[in-house]
Design an enzyme around this catalytic site. Structure first.
Site, mmCIF file in Angstrom:
data_model
loop_
_atom_site.group_PDB
_atom_site.id
_atom_site.type_symbol
_atom_site.label_atom_id
_atom_site.label_comp_id
_atom_site.label_asym_id
_atom_site.label_seq_id
_atom_site.Cartn_x
_atom_site.Cartn_y
_atom_site.Cartn_z
ATOM 1 N N ASP A 35 24.886 48.134 38.410
ATOM 2 C CA ASP A 35 25.894 47.389 39.164
ATOM 3 C C ASP A 35 27.212 48.151 39.255
ATOM 4 O O ASP A 35 27.447 49.089 38.513
ATOM 5 C CB ASP A 35 26.190 46.072 38.440
ATOM 6 C CG ASP A 35 25.086 45.060 38.639
ATOM 7 O OD1 ASP A 35 24.303 45.227 39.582
ATOM 8 O OD2 ASP A 35 25.037 44.111 37.851
ATOM 9 N N LYS A 57 28.214 46.365 45.495
ATOM 10 C CA LYS A 57 28.901 46.530 46.776
ATOM 11 C C LYS A 57 29.381 47.959 46.920
ATOM 12 O O LYS A 57 29.846 48.564 45.967
ATOM 13 C CB LYS A 57 30.129 45.617 46.807
ATOM 14 C CG LYS A 57 29.781 44.214 47.163
ATOM 15 C CD LYS A 57 31.036 43.429 47.510
ATOM 16 C CE LYS A 57 30.644 42.005 47.798
ATOM 17 N NZ LYS A 57 31.218 41.015 46.972
ATOM 18 N N MET A 172 36.357 36.615 36.759
ATOM 19 C CA MET A 172 36.418 36.526 38.229
ATOM 20 C C MET A 172 37.478 35.524 38.686
ATOM 21 O O MET A 172 37.242 34.715 39.576
ATOM 22 C CB MET A 172 35.037 36.102 38.783
ATOM 23 C CG MET A 172 33.929 37.051 38.379
ATOM 24 S SD MET A 172 32.270 36.461 38.790
ATOM 25 C CE MET A 172 31.903 35.398 37.395
HETATM 26 N N1 SAH Z 1 28.265 40.322 32.564
HETATM 27 C C1 SAH Z 1 29.684 40.652 32.550
HETATM 28 C C2 SAH Z 1 30.466 39.767 33.497
HETATM 29 C C3 SAH Z 1 30.103 39.951 34.955
HETATM 30 S S1 SAH Z 1 31.066 38.938 36.021
HETATM 31 C C4 SAH Z 1 30.203 40.551 31.132
HETATM 32 O O1 SAH Z 1 29.510 40.016 30.244
HETATM 33 O O2 SAH Z 1 31.304 41.029 30.869
HETATM 34 C C5 SAH Z 1 32.339 40.050 36.546
HETATM 35 C C6 SAH Z 1 33.640 39.721 35.878
HETATM 36 O O3 SAH Z 1 33.635 40.158 34.531
HETATM 37 C C7 SAH Z 1 34.843 40.400 36.475
HETATM 38 O O4 SAH Z 1 35.302 39.721 37.619
HETATM 39 C C8 SAH Z 1 35.838 40.307 35.345
HETATM 40 O O5 SAH Z 1 36.371 39.009 35.238
HETATM 41 C C9 SAH Z 1 34.942 40.525 34.135
HETATM 42 N N2 SAH Z 1 34.908 41.918 33.699
HETATM 43 C C10 SAH Z 1 33.826 42.694 33.556
HETATM 44 N N3 SAH Z 1 34.156 43.928 33.083
HETATM 45 C C11 SAH Z 1 35.499 43.906 32.921
HETATM 46 C C12 SAH Z 1 36.462 44.850 32.437
HETATM 47 N N4 SAH Z 1 36.105 46.084 32.036
HETATM 48 N N5 SAH Z 1 37.752 44.469 32.400
HETATM 49 C C13 SAH Z 1 38.134 43.246 32.780
HETATM 50 N N6 SAH Z 1 37.278 42.316 33.237
HETATM 51 C C14 SAH Z 1 35.982 42.633 33.299
#
Ligand code: SAH
Length: 247
Positions: A35, A57, A172
């Site tokens: 992803d 995307k 998000m």
């Molecule tokens: N599976 C992922 C979440 C996916 S949803 C997890 O467990 O972290 C995508 C959201 O995750 C983003 O919009 C943001 O809110 C958060 N996110 C993921 N990686 C991030 C990062 N390095 N820094 C800040 N927010 C992050």
């Protein structure tokens, strides 16, 4: 094993946060389906001849549809590949890993899940913000800032969430930050409660904006801070003053 799919969490960014199983998978897989949130430094650890299959995307084009991705995993497994499905953070936290795993289960494709460090815990830690601290909170909630339609989710019981949970970690949520803050304040949270946006946590571009619940949306806009970002609301944010360990 050939014909198997590993559904693996890559953590929030820093390759040092990969699990040993994740590293093992990167070294073994024939195909990596990844992803947008997976850090380049992590992909660089993959077998040099592994096929890389981007499932996010790109360049303003719409992202592949979820069923297409799941079916692709089934196809690759049936073709006898060792398939690594690599996701940012943890695959079972707002990562649609559950949906993909269900398709694999229904198709009879053998799979295993390798949890990753979710951004809402590990990403906050890189900003010096603990998800829990004994003096601040004995509960924490992970909340999505938008639902499948892209709107602030109405399936959330905002009054109870606002009152019952001292620390709220939103994924998000940058786009709807004004509305989320207004909802929480309307349900009784103090406008002066500390709150922060943590962007690109655990990457070289990490940025943090600290403000209060009522001023955070404006402060975030002024700073030009970008997604992916977490929003955290609660007294634990104050601890960053002492705990911001990142050089
Ligand atoms: N599976 C992922 C979440 C996916 S949803 C997890 O467990 O972290 C995508 C959201 O995750 C983003 O919009 C943001 O809110 C958060 N996110 C993921 N990686 C991030 C990062 N390095 N820094 C800040 N927010 C992050």
């Amino acid at each position: 094993m050939p014909g198997h799919v590993w559904l693996v969490g890559a953590g929030p960014g820093d390759p040092g946060l990969l699990s040993l199983l994740a590293l093992h998978a990167l070294r073994q897989a024939d195909v990596i389906v990844y992803d947008a949130l997976v850090d380049e430094r992590i992909l660089a650890l993959a077998r040099a001849d592994a096929a890389r299959d981007y499932a996010g995307k790109r360049g303003g084009k719409p992202s592949p549809k979820q069923p297409d991705i799941s079916n692709r995993l089934v196809e690759l497994a049936r073709a006898g590949k060792r398939v690594l499905r690599l996701k940012g953070g943890d695959p079972f936290v707002f990562g649609r890993g559950a949906e993909e795993a269900q398709v694999l289960a229904e198709a009879g494709v053998p799979f295993r899940v390798v949890p990753g460090i979710t951004a809402g815990v590990g990403g906050l830690a890189y900003a010096g913000i603990p998800a829990t601290a004994r003096d601040c909170n004995s509960a924490v909630a992970f909340v999505t800032g938008h639902d499948a339609s892209g709107e602030v989710p109405d399936a959330i019981d905002w009054p109870h969430l606002a009152r019952a949970v001292p620390v709220l970690v939103f994924y998000m949520a940058l786009k709807h930050l004004d509305r989320i803050a207004a909802l929480l304040i309307a349900e009784g949270r103090s406008p002066d409660e500390p709150a922060a946006v943590v962007s690109k946590a655990a990457t070289p571009e990490q940025r943090v904006v600290v403000a209060t619940l009522s001023t955070l949306a404006e402060a975030a806009r002024r700073s030009g801070i970008e997604p992916p970002a977490l929003v955290v609301v609660g007294e634990v944010v104050r601890l960053r003053d002492r705990l911001n360990w990142l050089p």
